[in-house]
Design a protein around this motif. Sequence first.
Motif, PDB file in Angstrom:
ATOM      1  N   ALA A  92       7.342   5.144   3.566  1.00 41.88           N
ATOM      2  CA  ALA A  92       7.233   4.748   4.983  1.00 41.88           C
ATOM      3  C   ALA A  92       6.225   3.602   5.135  1.00 41.88           C
ATOM      4  O   ALA A  92       6.429   2.676   5.929  1.00 41.88           O
ATOM      5  N   ALA A  93       5.144   3.654   4.348  1.00 38.54           N
ATOM      6  CA  ALA A  93       4.132   2.586   4.403  1.00 38.54           C
ATOM      7  C   ALA A  93       4.756   1.269   3.956  1.00 38.54           C
ATOM      8  O   ALA A  93       4.557   0.219   4.576  1.00 38.54           O
ATOM      9  N   SER A  94       5.535   1.330   2.885  1.00 37.37           N
ATOM     10  CA  SER A  94       6.192   0.130   2.384  1.00 37.37           C
ATOM     11  C   SER A  94       7.193  -0.398   3.424  1.00 37.37           C
ATOM     12  O   SER A  94       7.280  -1.601   3.665  1.00 37.37           O
ATOM     13  N   ASP A 131      -9.602   0.058   1.458  1.00 35.69           N
ATOM     14  CA  ASP A 131      -8.308   0.442   0.911  1.00 35.69           C
ATOM     15  C   ASP A 131      -7.255   0.045   1.951  1.00 35.69           C
ATOM     16  O   ASP A 131      -6.983   0.805   2.881  1.00 35.69           O
ATOM     17  N   THR A 132      -6.669  -1.149   1.799  1.00 33.96           N
ATOM     18  CA  THR A 132      -5.751  -1.623   2.842  1.00 33.96           C
ATOM     19  C   THR A 132      -4.426  -0.858   2.829  1.00 33.96           C
ATOM     20  O   THR A 132      -3.786  -0.715   3.857  1.00 33.96           O
ATOM     21  N   GLY A 133      -4.052  -0.327   1.656  1.00 30.61           N
ATOM     22  CA  GLY A 133      -2.823   0.474   1.585  1.00 30.61           C
ATOM     23  C   GLY A 133      -2.937   1.707   2.478  1.00 30.61           C
ATOM     24  O   GLY A 133      -1.952   2.141   3.087  1.00 30.61           O
ATOM     25  N   ALA A 134      -4.160   2.249   2.589  1.00 27.17           N
ATOM     26  CA  ALA A 134      -4.374   3.444   3.424  1.00 27.17           C
ATOM     27  C   ALA A 134      -4.047   3.125   4.882  1.00 27.17           C
ATOM     28  O   ALA A 134      -3.573   3.996   5.632  1.00 27.17           O
ATOM     29  N   MET A 135      -4.286   1.874   5.286  1.00 25.18           N
ATOM     30  CA  MET A 135      -3.982   1.496   6.673  1.00 25.18           C
ATOM     31  C   MET A 135      -2.467   1.469   6.911  1.00 25.18           C
ATOM     32  O   MET A 135      -1.980   1.944   7.927  1.00 25.18           O
ATOM     33  N   GLY A 166      -3.770   0.819 -11.004  1.00 26.83           N
ATOM     34  CA  GLY A 166      -5.190   1.102 -11.187  1.00 26.83           C
ATOM     35  C   GLY A 166      -6.097   0.375 -10.197  1.00 26.83           C
ATOM     36  O   GLY A 166      -7.314   0.322 -10.381  1.00 26.83           O
ATOM     37  N   LYS A 167      -5.510  -0.160  -9.136  1.00 28.35           N
ATOM     38  CA  LYS A 167      -6.308  -0.916  -8.152  1.00 28.35           C
ATOM     39  C   LYS A 167      -7.371  -0.064  -7.471  1.00 28.35           C
ATOM     40  O   LYS A 167      -8.522  -0.467  -7.353  1.00 28.35           O
ATOM     41  N   SER A 168      -6.962   1.126  -7.024  1.00 27.58           N
ATOM     42  CA  SER A 168      -7.904   1.975  -6.266  1.00 27.58           C
ATOM     43  C   SER A 168      -9.065   2.438  -7.127  1.00 27.58           C
ATOM     44  O   SER A 168     -10.216   2.390  -6.702  1.00 27.58           O
ATOM     45  N   VAL A 213       7.172   0.090   6.767  1.00 25.89           N
ATOM     46  CA  VAL A 213       6.498  -0.428   7.967  1.00 25.89           C
ATOM     47  C   VAL A 213       5.810  -1.766   7.657  1.00 25.89           C
ATOM     48  O   VAL A 213       5.696  -2.642   8.515  1.00 25.89           O
ATOM     49  N   SER A 214       5.389  -1.932   6.401  1.00 24.57           N
ATOM     50  CA  SER A 214       4.608  -3.124   6.037  1.00 24.57           C
ATOM     51  C   SER A 214       5.454  -4.393   5.983  1.00 24.57           C
ATOM     52  O   SER A 214       4.925  -5.489   5.826  1.00 24.57           O
ATOM     53  N   LYS A 215       6.768  -4.251   6.140  1.00 19.86           N
ATOM     54  CA  LYS A 215       7.628  -5.437   6.156  1.00 19.86           C
ATOM     55  C   LYS A 215       7.513  -6.169   7.493  1.00 19.86           C
ATOM     56  O   LYS A 215       7.858  -7.331   7.602  1.00 19.86           O
TER      57      LYS A 215
HETATM   58  O1   DC Z   1      -1.573   0.593  -2.087  1.00 18.01           O
HETATM   59  P1   DC Z   1      -0.674   1.694  -1.494  1.00 18.01           P
HETATM   60  O2   DC Z   1       0.315   2.244  -2.488  1.00 18.01           O
HETATM   61  O3   DC Z   1      -1.463   2.768  -0.841  1.00 18.01           O
HETATM   62  O4   DC Z   1       0.173   0.947  -0.337  1.00 18.01           O
HETATM   63  C1   DC Z   1       1.229   1.555   0.358  1.00 18.01           C
HETATM   64  C2   DC Z   1       2.206   0.508   0.856  1.00 18.01           C
HETATM   65  O5   DC Z   1       1.581  -0.298   1.845  1.00 18.01           O
HETATM   66  C3   DC Z   1       2.725  -0.480  -0.186  1.00 18.01           C
HETATM   67  O6   DC Z   1       3.887  -0.018  -0.835  1.00 18.01           O
HETATM   68  C4   DC Z   1       2.959  -1.749   0.594  1.00 18.01           C
HETATM   69  C5   DC Z   1       2.006  -1.657   1.763  1.00 18.01           C
HETATM   70  N1   DC Z   1       0.833  -2.527   1.630  1.00 18.01           N
HETATM   71  C6   DC Z   1       0.983  -3.855   2.014  1.00 18.01           C
HETATM   72  O7   DC Z   1       2.069  -4.283   2.371  1.00 18.01           O
HETATM   73  N2   DC Z   1      -0.104  -4.675   1.996  1.00 18.01           N
HETATM   74  C7   DC Z   1      -1.305  -4.243   1.586  1.00 18.01           C
HETATM   75  N3   DC Z   1      -2.346  -5.078   1.599  1.00 18.01           N
HETATM   76  C8   DC Z   1      -1.469  -2.906   1.164  1.00 18.01           C
HETATM   77  C9   DC Z   1      -0.367  -2.073   1.183  1.00 18.01           C
END
Ligand code: DC
Length: 222
Positions: A97-99, A34-38, A16-18, A101-103
Motif C-alpha cells: 500500500a505504501a508503494s 525513516d521516510t518509508g515509514a511516512m 540494509g538502509k534502515s 500510494v507513493s506513486k
Molecule cells: O523503505 P520502505 O520499504 O519502508 O518504503 C515503503 C514504500 O514507500 C516503498 O516501497 C516506496 C515508498 N517510498 C518512496 O516512494 N519514497 C521514499 N523516500 C521512501 C519510501
Amino acid sequence: MDKKFIIAIDGSAATGKSVLAKELAKRLNILYIDTGAMYRAAGYYFVTNNIDLTNENIEANLDKLNIDLKYNSEGTIVYLNGEDITSKIRTEEISMAASDVSKNKKIREKLVALQRKMADGESVVLEGRDITTVVFPNADLKLFLTASIEIRAIRRKRDLAKKGQEVDIEEVRKSLEKRDLQDSTREESPLKQAEDAVVIDTTSLTNDETVDMAIKLLNERI
Ligand code: DC
C-alpha cells in the motif's frame, strides 16, 4: 563536529538502509528520518479506511493525513492523526500500500516538504527512494545500497519473523520484486541511482562493515 551535515541513503527494500541509517544516527548522534515509514503511514490510512488508492481518492484525503515521527529509546515512533501506528505498518500488505500510494505526485510533495522541514537545521541521516535525487540532491554524503534478491528475501523474512509474522520466502521474494519494479518505474521520483551516489553492495557485508564504510566516506567529505 560543528557544521551540520546531511547523509542521504536510497536503495530497494531490504538492502540494509534502515539498519545502516539507525546505526549512523546512533554513532554520530544525529537525527534519523525513516521516510518509508511516512509512506507506510499514508498507506495504512487508506487500507484501514477501506479507500481505494486512486489518485482522486488520495488527493481528496491529503488534508486528513497528519503524519509525524517521534523518537524514544526504542527508535522511531510513527503517528498517524495522533495514533501510534508503529507496530502496525511493517506488514506485506502495508508495504505494498505504501508503494502504491507513493506513486501519487501530491502525496510525495506533502511528504517531501515534511521531510525537509524535519531536517531543517539538523545533522541528519535520511533513507528512502528519492532522498539522493529529489529530497536532498546536495547532501554531503549520498549512498545507494544494493544487495542480491536472495539475501534481501532472507533478511525480510527474518525481520517479519521477529515480529511474529511467518511468511513463505518465495512470497517475500515476489513481493520485493514487485515493489522494486513499481518503485523504480513510476513517473514521480522513481528509485534510481544518483550519478554522484556511492554504491554499496551489502550482500556479503556485515552491518558493522557497512557502517564503517559509510563513516569513512563521510569523513572524506566533511
Ligand atoms: O523503505 P520502505 O520499504 O519502508 O518504503 C515503503 C514504500 O514507500 C516503498 O516501497 C516506496 C515508498 N517510498 C518512496 O516512494 N519514497 C521514499 N523516500 C521512501 C519510501
